[in-house]
Write a protein that holds these residues in place. Structure first.
Motif, PDB file in Angstrom:
ATOM      1  N   ASP A  33      15.054   6.061  -3.880  1.00 12.26           N
ATOM      2  CA  ASP A  33      14.691   5.734  -2.533  1.00 12.26           C
ATOM      3  C   ASP A  33      13.654   6.611  -2.156  1.00 12.26           C
ATOM      4  O   ASP A  33      13.649   7.721  -2.635  1.00 12.26           O
ATOM      5  CB  ASP A  33      15.873   5.683  -1.611  1.00 12.26           C
ATOM      6  N   MET A  34      12.558   6.396  -1.380  1.00 12.88           N
ATOM      7  CA  MET A  34      11.517   7.166  -0.833  1.00 12.88           C
ATOM      8  C   MET A  34      11.217   6.887   0.582  1.00 12.88           C
ATOM      9  O   MET A  34      11.785   5.756   1.242  1.00 12.88           O
ATOM     10  CB  MET A  34      10.258   6.929  -1.592  1.00 12.88           C
ATOM     11  N   GLY A  35      11.061   7.862   1.388  1.00 12.54           N
ATOM     12  CA  GLY A  35      10.749   7.737   2.764  1.00 12.54           C
ATOM     13  C   GLY A  35       9.904   8.412   3.458  1.00 12.54           C
ATOM     14  O   GLY A  35       9.396   9.568   2.974  1.00 12.54           O
ATOM     15  N   THR A  50      11.885   3.905   5.131  1.00 19.27           N
ATOM     16  CA  THR A  50      12.094   4.068   4.017  1.00 19.27           C
ATOM     17  C   THR A  50      11.930   2.843   3.001  1.00 19.27           C
ATOM     18  O   THR A  50      11.989   1.622   3.596  1.00 19.27           O
ATOM     19  CB  THR A  50      13.798   4.403   3.715  1.00 19.27           C
ATOM     20  N   ILE A  51      11.963   3.196   1.825  1.00 23.54           N
ATOM     21  CA  ILE A  51      11.987   1.785   0.764  1.00 23.54           C
ATOM     22  C   ILE A  51      12.892   2.283  -0.530  1.00 23.54           C
ATOM     23  O   ILE A  51      12.615   3.476  -0.981  1.00 23.54           O
ATOM     24  CB  ILE A  51      10.243   1.810   0.486  1.00 23.54           C
ATOM     25  N   THR A  52      13.474   1.414  -0.989  1.00 23.69           N
ATOM     26  CA  THR A  52      14.132   1.596  -2.098  1.00 23.69           C
ATOM     27  C   THR A  52      13.371   1.189  -3.519  1.00 23.69           C
ATOM     28  O   THR A  52      12.227   0.787  -3.253  1.00 23.69           O
ATOM     29  CB  THR A  52      15.408   0.541  -2.194  1.00 23.69           C
ATOM     30  N   SER A  53      13.914   1.419  -4.488  1.00 20.42           N
ATOM     31  CA  SER A  53      12.991   1.370  -5.678  1.00 20.42           C
ATOM     32  C   SER A  53      12.894  -0.036  -6.019  1.00 20.42           C
ATOM     33  O   SER A  53      11.661  -0.694  -6.653  1.00 20.42           O
ATOM     34  CB  SER A  53      13.827   1.965  -6.998  1.00 20.42           C
ATOM     35  N   SER A  70       5.226   1.212   1.497  1.00 19.11           N
ATOM     36  CA  SER A  70       5.086   0.397   0.338  1.00 19.11           C
ATOM     37  C   SER A  70       4.958   1.549  -0.736  1.00 19.11           C
ATOM     38  O   SER A  70       4.784   3.034  -0.506  1.00 19.11           O
ATOM     39  CB  SER A  70       3.776  -0.367   0.115  1.00 19.11           C
ATOM     40  N   ARG A  71       5.260   1.200  -2.113  1.00 20.06           N
ATOM     41  CA  ARG A  71       5.136   2.203  -3.195  1.00 20.06           C
ATOM     42  C   ARG A  71       4.849   1.616  -4.460  1.00 20.06           C
ATOM     43  O   ARG A  71       4.627   0.363  -4.628  1.00 20.06           O
ATOM     44  CB  ARG A  71       6.601   2.585  -3.428  1.00 20.06           C
ATOM     45  N   TYR A  94       6.467  14.040   6.965  1.00 25.65           N
ATOM     46  CA  TYR A  94       7.152  14.299   5.775  1.00 25.65           C
ATOM     47  C   TYR A  94       7.530  13.310   5.020  1.00 25.65           C
ATOM     48  O   TYR A  94       8.024  12.189   5.314  1.00 25.65           O
ATOM     49  CB  TYR A  94       8.362  15.248   6.043  1.00 25.65           C
ATOM     50  N   CYS A  95       7.522  13.531   3.571  1.00 23.06           N
ATOM     51  CA  CYS A  95       7.766  12.605   2.510  1.00 23.06           C
ATOM     52  C   CYS A  95       9.235  13.145   1.819  1.00 23.06           C
ATOM     53  O   CYS A  95       9.259  14.297   2.115  1.00 23.06           O
ATOM     54  CB  CYS A  95       6.669  12.591   1.280  1.00 23.06           C
ATOM     55  N   ASN A  96       9.916  12.216   1.651  1.00 24.93           N
ATOM     56  CA  ASN A  96      11.284  12.279   1.445  1.00 24.93           C
ATOM     57  C   ASN A  96      11.579  11.369   0.207  1.00 24.93           C
ATOM     58  O   ASN A  96      11.210  10.250   0.230  1.00 24.93           O
ATOM     59  CB  ASN A  96      12.319  12.293   2.232  1.00 24.93           C
ATOM     60  N   ALA A  97      12.325  12.001  -0.968  1.00 21.37           N
ATOM     61  CA  ALA A  97      12.668  11.189  -2.077  1.00 21.37           C
ATOM     62  C   ALA A  97      13.753  11.576  -2.820  1.00 21.37           C
ATOM     63  O   ALA A  97      14.202  12.955  -2.829  1.00 21.37           O
ATOM     64  CB  ALA A  97      11.363  11.200  -3.252  1.00 21.37           C
ATOM     65  N   GLY A  98      14.613  10.616  -3.188  1.00 20.92           N
ATOM     66  CA  GLY A  98      15.692  10.794  -4.129  1.00 20.92           C
ATOM     67  C   GLY A  98      15.183  10.695  -5.562  1.00 20.92           C
ATOM     68  O   GLY A  98      14.756   9.602  -5.887  1.00 20.92           O
ATOM     69  N   VAL A  99      15.607  11.868  -6.331  1.00 25.34           N
ATOM     70  CA  VAL A  99      14.929  11.967  -7.720  1.00 25.34           C
ATOM     71  C   VAL A  99      16.157  12.068  -8.855  1.00 25.34           C
ATOM     72  O   VAL A  99      16.932  13.082  -8.711  1.00 25.34           O
ATOM     73  CB  VAL A  99      13.784  12.785  -7.897  1.00 25.34           C
TER      74      VAL A  99
END
Length: 121
Positions: A33-35, A50-53, A70-71, A94-99
């Motif tokens: 996820d990114m947001g 937020t947006i999922t993969s 969008s991504r 701020y950008c946030n991401a689960g990696v």
């Protein structure tokens, strides 16, 4: 390690538009996820979108119908198109991401350093 780098902030008049970008780089196996979040002076950081993969999106009520997240999975990049901007949108974004990092079996969460958006005439 992983870095998130935002770009695209600036000064815009009310009613104007801006497009933010955030690119993830480093030892990445997969970005989940990114947001985008924002923090105005004297206020707590709040979720914007937020947006999922897979492309599922979620928006704060205050930005629905004005902002679009969008991504580009191939570029590990997330975007935030902001239209009809209002003075109350002024904040650091701020950008946030689960990696999922290479060599690990769990996700790590990362934040970018932020980009200033100022909406003023």
């Amino acid at each position: 390690q992983v870095q998130l780098v935002e770009s695209g902030g600036g000064l815009v008049q009310p009613g104007g538009s801006l497009r933010l970008s955030c690119a993830a780089s480093g030892s990445i196996f997969r970005v989940n996820d990114m947001g985008w979040y924002r923090q105005a002076p004297g206020k707590q950081r709040e979720l914007v979108a937020t947006i999922t993969s897979g492309g599922n999106t979620n928006y704060a009520d205050s930005v629905k119908d004005r902002f679009t997240i969008s991504r580009d999975n191939a570029k590990n990049t997330v975007y935030l198109q902001m239209n009809n901007l209002k003075p109350e949108d002024t904040a650091v974004y701020y950008c946030n991401a689960g990696v999922r990092r290479v060599g690990y079996n769990r996700d790590f969460r990362y934040w970018g350093r932020g980009t200033q958006v100022t909406v003023s005439s």
